[in-house]
Design a protein around this motif. Sequence first.
Motif, PDB file in Angstrom:
ATOM      1  N   ASP A  46      43.639  49.069  34.968  1.00 11.91           N
ATOM      2  CA  ASP A  46      42.331  49.223  34.344  1.00 11.91           C
ATOM      3  C   ASP A  46      42.459  50.212  33.195  1.00 11.91           C
ATOM      4  OD1 ASP A  46      42.151  51.882  35.392  1.00 11.91           O
ATOM      5  OD2 ASP A  46      41.268  51.121  37.240  1.00 11.91           O
ATOM      6  N   THR A  83      30.626  43.834  37.121  1.00  7.32           N
ATOM      7  CA  THR A  83      31.481  44.474  38.123  1.00  7.32           C
ATOM      8  C   THR A  83      32.870  44.688  37.536  1.00  7.32           C
ATOM      9  OG1 THR A  83      32.409  42.454  39.089  1.00  7.32           O
ATOM     10  CG2 THR A  83      30.244  43.159  39.881  1.00  7.32           C
ATOM     11  N   ARG A  84      33.675  45.467  38.247  1.00 10.69           N
ATOM     12  CA  ARG A  84      35.042  45.716  37.773  1.00 10.69           C
ATOM     13  C   ARG A  84      35.834  44.420  37.629  1.00 10.69           C
ATOM     14  NH1 ARG A  84      37.395  49.843  40.896  1.00 10.69           N
ATOM     15  NH2 ARG A  84      35.378  50.407  41.791  1.00 10.69           N
ATOM     16  N   GLU A  85      35.467  43.379  38.381  1.00 10.68           N
ATOM     17  CA  GLU A  85      36.200  42.120  38.316  1.00 10.68           C
ATOM     18  C   GLU A  85      35.869  41.320  37.066  1.00 10.68           C
ATOM     19  OE1 GLU A  85      35.704  40.152  42.159  1.00 10.68           O
ATOM     20  OE2 GLU A  85      37.650  41.019  42.693  1.00 10.68           O
ATOM     21  N   ASN A  86      34.850  41.743  36.312  1.00 10.42           N
ATOM     22  CA  ASN A  86      34.557  41.087  35.034  1.00 10.42           C
ATOM     23  C   ASN A  86      35.523  41.513  33.941  1.00 10.42           C
ATOM     24  OD1 ASN A  86      31.744  41.145  36.537  1.00 10.42           O
ATOM     25  ND2 ASN A  86      31.585  39.563  34.978  1.00 10.42           N
ATOM     26  N   ILE A  88      39.511  41.495  33.348  1.00  9.09           N
ATOM     27  CA  ILE A  88      40.824  41.059  33.833  1.00  9.09           C
ATOM     28  C   ILE A  88      41.898  41.647  32.925  1.00  9.09           C
ATOM     29  CG2 ILE A  88      42.289  39.080  34.388  1.00  9.09           C
ATOM     30  CD1 ILE A  88      39.770  37.360  34.535  1.00  9.09           C
ATOM     31  N   LYS A  92      46.297  43.861  36.435  1.00  7.96           N
ATOM     32  CA  LYS A  92      45.446  43.500  37.570  1.00  7.96           C
ATOM     33  C   LYS A  92      45.806  42.123  38.119  1.00  7.96           C
ATOM     34  CE  LYS A  92      41.147  44.792  37.224  1.00  7.96           C
ATOM     35  NZ  LYS A  92      39.711  44.857  36.823  1.00  7.96           N
ATOM     36  N   HIS A  96      47.582  41.179  41.708  1.00  9.89           N
ATOM     37  CA  HIS A  96      46.938  40.230  42.610  1.00  9.89           C
ATOM     38  C   HIS A  96      47.932  39.167  43.089  1.00  9.89           C
ATOM     39  CE1 HIS A  96      43.963  37.380  44.153  1.00  9.89           C
ATOM     40  NE2 HIS A  96      44.446  36.457  43.342  1.00  9.89           N
ATOM     41  N   TRP A 124      40.217  33.261  39.338  1.00  8.08           N
ATOM     42  CA  TRP A 124      39.507  34.528  39.148  1.00  8.08           C
ATOM     43  C   TRP A 124      38.279  34.313  38.250  1.00  8.08           C
ATOM     44  CZ3 TRP A 124      42.096  39.583  40.189  1.00  8.08           C
ATOM     45  CH2 TRP A 124      41.260  40.686  39.913  1.00  8.08           C
ATOM     46  N   VAL A 128      34.393  34.821  39.511  1.00  5.83           N
ATOM     47  CA  VAL A 128      33.595  35.917  38.949  1.00  5.83           C
ATOM     48  C   VAL A 128      32.441  35.368  38.106  1.00  5.83           C
ATOM     49  CG1 VAL A 128      33.659  37.913  37.386  1.00  5.83           C
ATOM     50  CG2 VAL A 128      35.514  37.535  39.017  1.00  5.83           C
TER      51      VAL A 128
END
Length: 574
Positions: A46, A83-86, A88, A92, A96, A124, A128
């Motif tokens: 991140d 969210t943090r998953e928005n 990539i 990361k 995964h 992903w 998302v």
Amino acid sequence: MKYVLVSGGVISGIGKGVIASSTGLLLKTIGLKVTSIKIDPYMNVDAGTMAPTEHGEVFVLNDGGEVDLDLGNYERYLNITLTRENNITTGKIYQHVIERERRGDYLGKTVQVVPHLTDAIQDWIERVARIPVDETNSEPDVCIIELGGTVGDIESAPFVEALRQLKRRAGKNNFLQIHVSLVPVINGEQKTKPTQAAIKDVRSAGLAPDLIACRCQQPLTKSTIKKIALFCDVLDQQVLAVHDVNSTYHVPLLLDNQGLIGLLSETLQLDKLEVLPALLEKGQQTWTHWKQLTLAQDRLFDQVSIALVGKYTDLHDSYLSVIKSLEHSAMRCGRKLNLIWVEAEALETQMSTQDPAKYHKAWHDVCTANGVLVPGGFGVRGTEGMIAAAKWARTNNTPYLGICLGMQIAVIEYARNVCGMEGAHSVEISAHTDHPVIIFMPEGSKTHLGGTMRLGIRPTIWQPGSEWSKLRQLYGNSDEILERHRHRYEVNPEYIEKLSGLNFVGKDDKGERMEIVELKDHPFYVGVQYHPEYLSRVLQPSKPFLGFVAASCGVLDEILEKPDALVVNGVSVP
């Protein structure tokens, strides 16, 4: 699910994020639910450990995700919560896939970039894209995907291949690509060769842009548009001219005038989507207010001068959300923002002999500003200059806003110069100070930097007897507020009683951490441990910023009467 991919060529940093955000805003004006994903092809998991002077600010989300600054653009323009998953990143997605391989999820197969990594990227995105991001709490209609960097870079190759496959997976009329390119002006002539080469590169990678957004200094001439359309094999109307404008808030208007909604609708068949009448009405109201506010800004003459005393002033993107929050508040107050960049080190006494001209200019800027702002930051450099600026604001009744480190600076200055604690400091800067008024968080990690700060949205409780607080009034006199945090150090609770006259009007939900400090007999002297800039919106300015700018304009009393009103051309609107 409809996907809109925004990619870039020629060079990075030409405004893909603003174009992506503007596209999403226009889709919301027709009642659609929109979400966004940013792909950053760097190895960091991140953005949390990246230097702001290299990559720009780190934006923090509700869930504590430390992400790319473009997600801040998405939230501000679209009024959504991501969210943090928005976000990539290469790090990361590889992490995964490797974790899945270690668990044995691939059943002994040889794990490769294609298909395993590219499938993971597509999975992903699809997962998302369906996460609700607004007050409807329902699945979005459209997902805007921004691919960072430039197509053709080696690090982005797996993502380009994954997006090529996603286009096939999504199916006909469900995927549209906008490719952003640069049209430079050389000797007065708009040059199209870089754009032609960029389109050739992206097509060789397997993608075929539906629209070409050309960044340029001046509006494209008709001959330039025709030339790009001819050699890139698109229609003239598929070439969008995104020239320099007064502010980034004009970009949605610029794209709307060129019929972007019609072009998107034609390819994605948006007219077949079910639109709720309430969302359509809300989208139209938002668009009306956006246009009114943006156009009104062009007619403003009165200025408000704000001195931003920081340590990363060489790269203005280091404070992007702070800048945007000041702009939102200045528009709300009917003023043009005159942002004065002041390097904190230039205010320190040693600079008076090292570079007297720089020293005196910096102090002139601080002393003549309508307000002084000290934003967040880390490390020793420039802190004494920040302390000096805070003292000036406190003793000269100049509005002051301290954010995170800026709040800690205000506490240090008060401890030294009002409470007589000579040498009072933060242990981050002076580990052996006799008066450690700022300490390291007890639960923090001193060995691991990534993701170990106090992060994300947390409550702040207003303390008994704080009804006089200007900031509390701006928040609507609620019992608690929710704001996003990002810090490792905090005010030492053992010194609270010793800091007589410094009012800690807001604390955390356990009453242990100091969240808000405010002086009572001052036009506006506020420090907040949280980062209010992360929740500021174009049509809903952050309350600490709004109060600070309003006080700097001399209109705080008017704002306190209607802190939540939207004002356009001096008139309150719903």
